[in-house]
Design an enzyme around this catalytic site. Structure first.
Site, mmCIF file in Angstrom:
data_model
loop_
_atom_site.group_PDB
_atom_site.id
_atom_site.type_symbol
_atom_site.label_atom_id
_atom_site.label_comp_id
_atom_site.label_asym_id
_atom_site.label_seq_id
_atom_site.Cartn_x
_atom_site.Cartn_y
_atom_site.Cartn_z
ATOM 1 C CE LYS A 19 -2.932 2.418 3.262
ATOM 2 N NZ LYS A 19 -3.894 2.390 4.325
ATOM 3 C CG ASP A 203 8.422 7.697 -3.043
ATOM 4 O OD1 ASP A 203 7.735 6.841 -3.649
ATOM 5 O OD2 ASP A 203 8.749 8.785 -3.529
ATOM 6 N NE ARG A 204 6.382 0.970 2.355
ATOM 7 C CZ ARG A 204 5.176 0.798 1.801
ATOM 8 N NH1 ARG A 204 4.438 1.839 1.453
ATOM 9 N NH2 ARG A 204 4.691 -0.405 1.601
ATOM 10 C CG LEU A 205 11.115 9.213 1.860
ATOM 11 C CD1 LEU A 205 11.502 10.371 0.944
ATOM 12 C CD2 LEU A 205 12.331 8.786 2.687
#
Ligand SMILES: Cc1cc2nc3c(=O)[nH]c(=O)nc-3n(C[C@H](O)[C@H](O)[C@H](O)COP(=O)(O)O)c2cc1C
Length: 225
Positions: A19, A203-205
């Site tokens: 996700k 972006d998983r940031l």
């Protein structure tokens, strides 16, 4: 579990379960100085945005450990917020109760997937006052009071029927009288010394803001995702 369902489980494509979190993120400037107050803001928002009655925004995973360091986790319900604490209720002789007697350190985690948010707290746990336990116990439906009174939570029982009979017997014995607060049942309050607010980002940031309790009050840091 049947062999068929085992097989279909093993074919699950975990890599496809992905996700992307596309939320706005945490504005550092708008965070409150006190993490319990900030938690209250997020909790109210989690309730307001709840995806349905089936969802329990006050469900939290509670981790405790025995004195050898072995850890146990389970879900309990948040049932109150104090000045600097959060509260839940349980059986004092359960596994968690025994672990907390020997080692009062605990951690809780809330997952609010409908908002891409997580909150974690770590700290020390003590029992609430008898008054708080009693008031909450009697605010529960009578069926739940009877259930708590006959359950020796986390100990082995012969059958479900035995439990049901114990409940029915107590109900008959009490008649119209209130169910007394069991001596082994009540509240705990966790006083956190570390609280983390996590907001999923692209972006998983992700955003991660932690509060640490110090001699001069709370300090706040942004940490790497
Ligand atoms: C959604 C949900 C809410 C729960 N709420 C509580 C709770 O508030 N108090 C409680 O003692 N157990 C609650 N339980 C049951 C616990 O997860 C656990 O099975 C029980 O407390 C025994 O844990 P222990 O053996 O580690 O002490 C809940 C379980 C679920 C799935």
């Amino acid at each position: 579990m049947s062999k068929k369902s085992n097989d279909s489980k093993s074919r699950m494509d975990f890599q496809a379960l992905r996700k992307e979190y596309q939320t706005d993120g945490i504005d550092d400037e708008r965070l409150l100085d006190n993490p319990i107050e900030q938690f209250r803001v997020w909790f109210d928002a989690a309730v307001a945005a709840s995806p349905g009655e089936w969802f329990e925004p006050n469900a939290m995973t509670l981790a405790t450990a025995d004195s050898s360091g072995a850890v146990t986790a389970r879900i309990v319900l948040l049932k109150g917020l104090g000045e600097g604490s959060i509260r839940f209720f349980t059986n004092y002789e359960s596994t968690k109760g025994q672990q907390l007697s020997n080692n009062p350190a605990a951690a809780v985690v809330f997952n609010w997937p409908h908002q891409g948010r997580q909150v974690r707290m770590e700290g020390s746990v003590t029992r609430t006052s008898h008054h708080i336990s009693e008031t909450y116990f009697h605010s529960r439906p009578r069926g739940a009071q009877l259930g708590a009174a006959v359950s020796r939570q986390s100990s082995v029982i012969q059958s479900r029927q035995q439990l049901q009979e114990a409940r029915d017997r107590l109900d008959r014995e009490l008649g119209d009288q209130p169910v007394p607060l069991p001596a082994n049942w009540g509240g705990y309050q966790l006083v956190p010394t570390k609280v983390e607010f996590w907001q999923g980002r692209l972006d998983r940031l992700h955003d991660r803001l932690i509060y640490l309790a110090g001699d001069d009050g709370w300090q706040r840091f942004r940490i790497s995702p």
